[in-house]
Design an enzyme around this catalytic site. Sequence first.
Site, short mmCIF file in Angstrom:
data_model
loop_
_atom_site.label_atom_id
_atom_site.label_comp_id
_atom_site.label_asym_id
_atom_site.label_seq_id
_atom_site.Cartn_x
_atom_site.Cartn_y
_atom_site.Cartn_z
N TYR A 86 0.84 -1.20 0.00
CA TYR A 86 0.00 0.00 0.00
C TYR A 86 0.88 1.25 0.00
O TYR A 86 0.60 2.22 -0.73
CB TYR A 86 -0.92 0.01 1.22
N GLN A 88 -5.26 17.79 5.45
CA GLN A 88 -5.59 17.49 4.06
C GLN A 88 -7.03 17.00 3.95
O GLN A 88 -7.50 16.22 4.77
CB GLN A 88 -4.64 16.43 3.52
N TYR A 116 -10.43 15.95 1.05
CA TYR A 116 -11.01 15.73 -0.28
C TYR A 116 -12.40 16.36 -0.31
O TYR A 116 -13.04 16.53 0.73
CB TYR A 116 -11.18 14.23 -0.56
N ARG A 143 -4.88 0.55 -8.87
CA ARG A 143 -3.70 0.18 -8.10
C ARG A 143 -3.66 -1.33 -7.97
O ARG A 143 -4.28 -1.92 -7.09
CB ARG A 143 -3.73 0.87 -6.74
N HIS A 181 0.12 12.45 -7.14
CA HIS A 181 -0.37 11.55 -6.09
C HIS A 181 0.59 10.37 -5.89
O HIS A 181 0.17 9.24 -5.65
CB HIS A 181 -1.78 11.04 -6.43
N ARG A 194 0.12 7.18 -7.96
CA ARG A 194 -0.95 6.26 -7.58
C ARG A 194 -2.27 6.54 -8.29
O ARG A 194 -3.27 5.87 -8.03
CB ARG A 194 -1.18 6.33 -6.06
#
Length: 386
Positions: free
Chosen positions: A29, A132, A134, A169, A283, A286
């Site tokens: 990950y 952070q 979204y 991913r 990112h 990713r």
Amino acid sequence: MGTQRLVPATVDDYRRMAEVRLPRQLFDYIDGGAVDERTLAANRADFGRFNLRQRVLRDVSRITTEAELFGQPAAMPVALAPVGLAGLFRRRGETLAVRAAEAAGVPFCLSTVGLCSLEEVRAASTKPFWFQLYMMRDRGYVRELLQRARNVDVNTLVFTVDLAVVGSRHRDRRNGMGGDLSVVGRLRSALNFAAHPRWLVDVALGGRPLVFGNLASYVSNARNVQDFRAWIDSQFDPSVTWKDIEWLRREWPGTLIIKGILEPEDAIAAMSSGAQGIVVSNHGGRQLDSAPSSISALKRIADAVGNQLDVIMDGGVHSGQDVVKALALGARSVMIGRGWVYALAARGEAGVRHILAQIQREIVVTLALTGLTSVSAITTDILVSE
């Protein structure tokens, strides 16, 4: 030399140590990227395209790495990037990282999907940290998170915009990070976790609760990390446009940084939306595989915005020399993501402190050997023309 006896000197050393310590699902990950991982590889490899001009017989007896990041002093132009699930790599990992960042004199940015909540990280820190976020479908949830951030003295919001949909991913799919493993796959995963007793004692048993602290009150029926991830994935809003950023600007009175910019046109749009800064970022490789590396995209973007925005660069930064190259190409500062998480997984808070100290030492050495005495003196002149 085995990794257990390795004296770590670089991010790559810590990466090898983290690979030994962590269950495969968690290591991949951190370590993986999207699709064929071309962009992930380019983030590192493309730093090698830029060479430095060595200068000699300059007085470099006094060198400073001090900088100012959005009006606040920092020991060097570096911040710890937001990384989700950090509390799964070491017990209450986000609290360890914020303490290490404070000790090093640099900002720490907490991810929305960290295991430790805004309130827990604030209790572990003595100075304001960054947060952070979204854009979620539920704007009421966004408003509540913004208020919680303000309540714990967060003044700098890093808003990630390159996740309209989740990237492909493959490592995560193979390892069942989405929870969709077969019976045989679940058995193999369980055996791999069982083969890492130090992690089990430190995190699985000692690091509870293993939930996303910032989301626990919103997803009260979630029982494990996979449940939380499924809810988060359902909340990503692919209809978000720059109009929504203008809405966010009205909702958020503090500093706003837009993360996930790779094109000059988007950088200019971020400036028009009222942001004070941007992060040139893919990112960590990713999201869109075959997107340009961050370092290769940096100069065009920095040239486009000039001094009207603070430009941060994120992606592939493993050393102090990388930091200097990014500054030479127009960044005001850089974010380090995987580097600090590898160190966290390997040696906890001490590892993060050590890698930050090492990066600062490397900045000093690079400045000295290029004939400079401060990070503010770095320009494109220190790069050798190809």
